[in-house]
Design a protein around this motif. Structure first.
Motif, PDB file in Angstrom:
ATOM      1  N   ALA A   1      38.242  40.684   7.930  1.00 31.90           N
ATOM      2  CA  ALA A   1      38.366  41.263   9.272  1.00 31.90           C
ATOM      3  C   ALA A   1      39.809  41.707   9.480  1.00 31.90           C
ATOM      4  CB  ALA A   1      37.959  40.237  10.324  1.00 31.90           C
TER       5      ALA A   1
ATOM      6  N   GLY B   1      34.414  37.020  12.401  1.00 28.65           N
ATOM      7  CA  GLY B   1      35.549  37.904  12.184  1.00 28.65           C
ATOM      8  C   GLY B   1      36.024  38.567  13.452  1.00 28.65           C
TER       9      GLY B   1
ATOM     10  N   LEU C   1      35.998  45.892   9.641  1.00 31.71           N
ATOM     11  CA  LEU C   1      35.374  44.823   8.859  1.00 31.71           C
ATOM     12  C   LEU C   1      35.035  45.342   7.463  1.00 31.71           C
ATOM     13  CD1 LEU C   1      32.908  43.288  11.499  1.00 31.71           C
ATOM     14  CD2 LEU C   1      35.296  42.681  11.047  1.00 31.71           C
TER      15      LEU C   1
ATOM     16  N   GLU D   1      39.931  36.168   6.996  1.00 30.12           N
ATOM     17  CA  GLU D   1      38.948  36.244   5.914  1.00 30.12           C
ATOM     18  C   GLU D   1      37.952  35.102   6.023  1.00 30.12           C
ATOM     19  OE1 GLU D   1      40.415  37.956   2.112  1.00 30.12           O
ATOM     20  OE2 GLU D   1      42.359  37.298   2.833  1.00 30.12           O
TER      21      GLU D   1
END
Length: 683
Positions: free
Chosen positions: A593, A520, A536, A492
Motif C-alpha cells: 500500500a 492497506g 495498491l 506492506e
C-alpha cells in the motif's frame, strides 16, 4: 495567525562514521548537504548536530525522513533488551531448536557451536491453548496461565515480550487476547505479537521475527522518542517519517510499533535513489555500490526496479520482513587494515567515528582505508570535508609504515596500494554473489557509486570487472539521504494462503486480497494519506507443487489466471533457467500500500560554456593503479563542472564531502543532470 509555509524536506542517514543530512528546497529546487560525526553513545545527538549544521528552519519543514541501522546494530552487537517469549505449552524450545542447520561457511567445521540464543530458556514460557492449521480453536487459551507467565517474566527482569502461538497467521485470536492481558496487568512491558508483524506460516521463522522485534523495541522507542521531542522543541511542524528496509517510509508512530521493519532503513534510501537514477537515465541494469565509513552495501537494480526479498538473515536469525536484497561486507572508509600470518587484511573491523582513522587525530592508532587514501594522495589533508576537518598526513603515513609496511617487508606506498587491492577483491566477491552466481554478467550492468568513499574506490572496481560505465551521482556522500527524500509512504501486508493457482480457487484468492486491501487503506488513512494519493500493488508468491521456495509474481487483479501462470513460468525460467508444466501453487498473498508523496525532480543543467580546465584547482601527485606509481593528477572542483565537460585521467574531482578518482585509462564526462560518467579509455 497564519500558518508558516513549509517549503523544505529534510532527510538524515546515520552511518558508522558520519551522519548525513540533506535539505531539499521545494521553491528553488536546490539541495544542500551537511555532515556531522556519528555519536555512538547518544545517536540522536549526531542527528541534531547535522541538522544544526544544515541550518534548515524546522518550522518551514514539511517532511523529516530518517534512516537508521540502530536496531540492526543492537542485534549484531547483542545489545538489545532482555526479552521473554510467551508461546504454546510444549513449544518453548522452538526458538532455540530453529532449523538445526549449520551456516554454509561452517559446514566442515566440526568444532562449530551455535551462538547462544538471545532469549534464555528460563525466559521462555508455554501456556495451554491451541489452534489447528485451519485456525480453529482446539484448546481454549488459559488466561490465568497467561497472567501467571507474564508475572513470572516481569519479575525476572524481562524488558520486552514476544508472543508467538502456533497457526496465529490463520487466526490471531489467542495472541491478541494474551497481549491484552499482558498490557492490562503489566503496561510497562512492551509487547510484540507475531500476527501483527507477519501473517506467514513457519513457526520458527515467525517466532524469530517477533523476538527480534521485541529485542530492539525498547531501544528504538527510546531513541525515536528523544529525537522526536528534540525536533518538536526546535520547531518541527511537519511529519516525522522513518524509512523501511524495503524502501518507502512510515510515520514514526508506526515504526515504533514494529521496529523490525527498519533494520536496514539506512541503506534502503540509497537503493530507492539508485532506482530513481536507473529510470531517469534509462539504465535497465544497474549495480548500486554504497561505500560508507564502515561497510559496502551492494545491490542489483533490474528492469529499473530493486529486488525485494521477504526473508532476511540478521546475525544468524531469520526475519520474515520485506527487505531489499543487499550484500553487505565490512569494507569502507574507516575499515581497519591489519596483517594476519603475512597476509594483508582490510575490515570487517572499523575505526568508526570514535576513535576514527589515525589521520583524524582523535586517538585512533590502527591504519584504515582513509589513512591509505591519504598516503596515496587521493585526499587533501587541509580540505577534508570541505575544510571542516584537517587530516594529519604525517601520522597516517607513520601508522601505515609501522603497522603494515614493516610487517609485510615493503614500502609504505605499496602497502597503501595493497589496502585498495584487498578492498577491490572483497567487493568483486560481493558482486559475484548477486550477479555471476545468479547467471548474470556484471559487464551488462552500469555501476552507481555513492557514499563518502564510493567515488574514490569504485573507479578501480569498474576497471576490474570491465563495466561499460560508472556513474557518480550528485551529492554522493549523502545519496542515501537523498533517496529518502524521494520516498513514498509504504505499508506492506501478507497472508499465507496455500492453494492451487486456478480459476476454481480465484474467488478465494480475491477474497484474501480484499482483506489485505482493507488493511492497506486503513494503514494509509491513519498516516494521513488522501484516497487519491493511495496506490495498491498486488503480488502472489507462487511455486510449483513439491517445491519449498517460492517466487513473487506482480499481478493486476483483472489478469486472467492463465496469464498469471505464464508470468510465473517466465520468472522461474529467468531465475532458474527452466520452467515446467507442473501445476502452480499459491503460497502467500502480498499487498504493498503506497501513499504517494510529492517528490523533487532532477533538473537538466545548462551546458558548459567554458572549457573543463576552468575547473582545475591545482595539480598534485597521487597513485595511479594503471601505472603502479605516483603521477601528477589534476584536481578539479566539481561545483565548477557543467554538462559537456570531459576530463581525461589521471584526475581527481573534489567536492568537499567526497572525492572521485579518475585513473589514467579512464575518461569522465558530465551528463545533462550533472552526474559524472566514467568510462574506460586509452591513456
Amino acid at each position: 495567525m497564519a500558518e508558516t509555509k513549509k517549503r523544505f524536506r529534510i532527510a538524515v542517514d546515520i552511518g558508522g562514521t558520519f551522519v548525513d543530512a540533506i535539505q531539499f528546497d521545494g521553491v528553488e529546487g536546490s539541495v544542500r548537504l551537511a555532515k556531522a560525526p556519528t555519536t555512538p553513545g547518544q545517536p540522536y545527538e549526531g542527528v541534531l548536530e547535522a541538522i544544526r549544521r544544515l541550518g534548515t528552519p524546522l518550522e518551514e519543514t514539511d517532511i523529516f525522513v530518517h534512516g537508521t541501522t540502530l536496531g540492526l546494530n543492537a542485534i549484531l552487537e547483542r545489545k538489545g533488551a532482555i526479552t521473554g517469549i510467551l508461546t504454546n505449552e510444549g513449544m518453548r524450545d522452538v526458538f532455540e531448536i530453529g532449523r538445526a542447520d549449520v551456516p554454509p561457511l561452517q559446514m566442515y567445521n566440526f568444532a562449530y557451536e551455535r551462538p547462544a540464543p538471545v532469549v534464555k530458556r528460563r525466559h521462555r514460557i508455554g501456556v495451554p491453548g491451541r489452534l489447528d492449521a485451519a485456525g480453529d480453536i482446539v484448546t481454549p487459551l488459559d488466561e490465568d496461565a497467561v497472567r501467571a507467565a507474564a508475572a513470572e517474566l516481569a519479575g525476572a527482569g524481562v524488558q520486552a515480550l514476544a508472543i508467538s502461538f502456533l497457526h496465529s497467521y490463520k487466526n490471531p485470536v489467542h495472541e491478541e487476547r494474551a497481549a491484552e492481558i499482558v498490557r492490562e496487568h503489566f503496561p510497562q512491558l512492551p509487547v510484540s505479537i507475531s500476527s501483527e508483524i507477519t501473517r506467514e506460516y513457519r513457526e520458527y521463522e515467525r517466532t524469530a521475527t517477533t523476538v527480534l522485534d521485541a529485542y530492539i523495541r525498547p531501544i528504538f522507542e527510546a531513541y525515536v522518542g528523544k529525537l522526536k521531542q528534540a525536533l518538536l522543541d526546535k520547531g518541527l511542524g511537519g511529519r516525522f517519517l522513518i524509512m523501511r528496509s524495503s524502501g518507502g517510509a512510515m510515520t514514526s508512530e508506526v515504526a515504533t510499533r514494529a521496529p523490525i521493519f527498519t533494520v536496514m532503513s539506512g541503506p534502503s534510501g540509497g537503493i530507492v535513489g539508485a532506482a530513481y537514477i536507473a529510470r531517469l537515465l534509462g539504465r535497465d541494469h544497474l549495480l548500486s555500490l554504497d561505500y560508507g565509513g564502515t561497510s559496502l552495501d551492494a545491490s542489483v537494480i533490474e528492469n529499473m526496479d530493486p529486488l525485494v526479498m521477504h526473508e532476511a538473515t540478521l546475525e544468524h536469525f531469520p526475519a520474515l520482513i520485506p527487505i531489499f536484497d543487499i550484500r553487505c561486507i565490512g569494507t569502507g572508509g574507516g575499515s581497519i587494515a591489519w596483517v594476519q600470518e603475512g597476509l594483508l587484511q582490510v575490515g570487517p573491523q572499523s575505526a568508526g567515528a570514535v576513535p576514527g582513522p589515525i589521520a583524524y587525530g582523535k586517538g585512533g592508532v590502527e591504519p584504515t582505508t582513509t589513512d591509505a587514501a591519504l598516503v596515496l594522495g587521493y585526499l587533501d589533508a587541509e580540505a577534508f570535508l570541505g575544510g571542516a576537518l584537517s587530516l594529519d598526513a604525517a601520522a597516517a603515513r607513520r601508522g601505515m609504515e609501522e603497522r603494515i609496511a614493516r610487517v609485510l617487508g615493503t614500502d609504505v606506498l605499496t602497502a597503501s596500494a595493497g589496502v585498495f587491492d584487498v578492498l577491490i577483491a572483497r567487493t568483486v566477491g560481493a558482486i559475484r554473489e548477486i550477479t555471476v552466481e545468479r547467471g548474470k554478467d556484471p559487464r551488462d550492468f552500469s555501476l552507481l557509486a555513492f557514499g563518502g568513499a564510493g567515488p574514490m574506490i569504485a573507479p578501480l572496481l569498474a576497471r576490474e570487472i570491465d563495466v561499460v560505465d560508472l556513474i557518480v551521482p550528485n551529492v554522493p556522500a549523502a545519496f542515501s539521504a537523498w533517496g529518502m527524500v524521494m520516498s513514498d509512504l509504504v505499508s506492506e501486508f501478507s497472508q499465507t494462503d496455500i492453494r492451487r493457482l486456478s480459476d476454481a480457487e480465484r474467488p478465494a484468492i480475491e477474497a484474501g486480497f480484499s482483506v489485505l486491501e482493507e488493511k492497506g487503506r486503513a494503514a494509509l488513512d491513519q498516516q494521513g494519506v488522501r484516497p487519491d494519493e493511495q496506490v495498491l500493488e498486488h503480488f502472489l508468491e507462487c511455486r510449483y507443487f513439491g517445491q519449498e521456495h517460492a517466487l513473487e509474481v506482480p499481478i493486476a487483479m483483472d489478469m486472467e489466471t492463465a496469464d498469471i501462470v505464464e508470468r510465473f513460468n517466465t520468472l522461474h525460467a529467468e531465475r532458474y533457467g527452466h520452467a515446467i508444466a507442473d501445476p502452480v501453487q499459491v503460497v502467500t498473498l502480498r499487498l504493498r500500500a503506497i501513499g504517494q508523496l510529492a517528490k523533487p525532480s532532477l533538473r537538466k543543467l545548462p551546458p558548459a560554456t567554458d572549457p573543463a580546465d576552468t575547473a582545475l584547482v591545482k595539480v598534485r601527485d597521487a597513485y595511479c593503479f594503471a601505472r603502479r606509481q605516483m603521477v601528477p593528477f589534476g584536481i578539479y572542483a566539481r561545483e565548477r563542472l557543467a554538462p559537456g565537460h570531459v576530463i581525461q585521467g589521471p584526475a581527481i574531482i573534489d567536492e568537499g564531502t567526497s572525492t572521485t578518482v579518475i585513473h589514467s585509462d579512464q575518461r569522465m564526462t558530465v551528463d545533462e543532470y550533472g552526474h559524472l560518467i566514467i568510462r574506460r579509455h586509452a591513456a
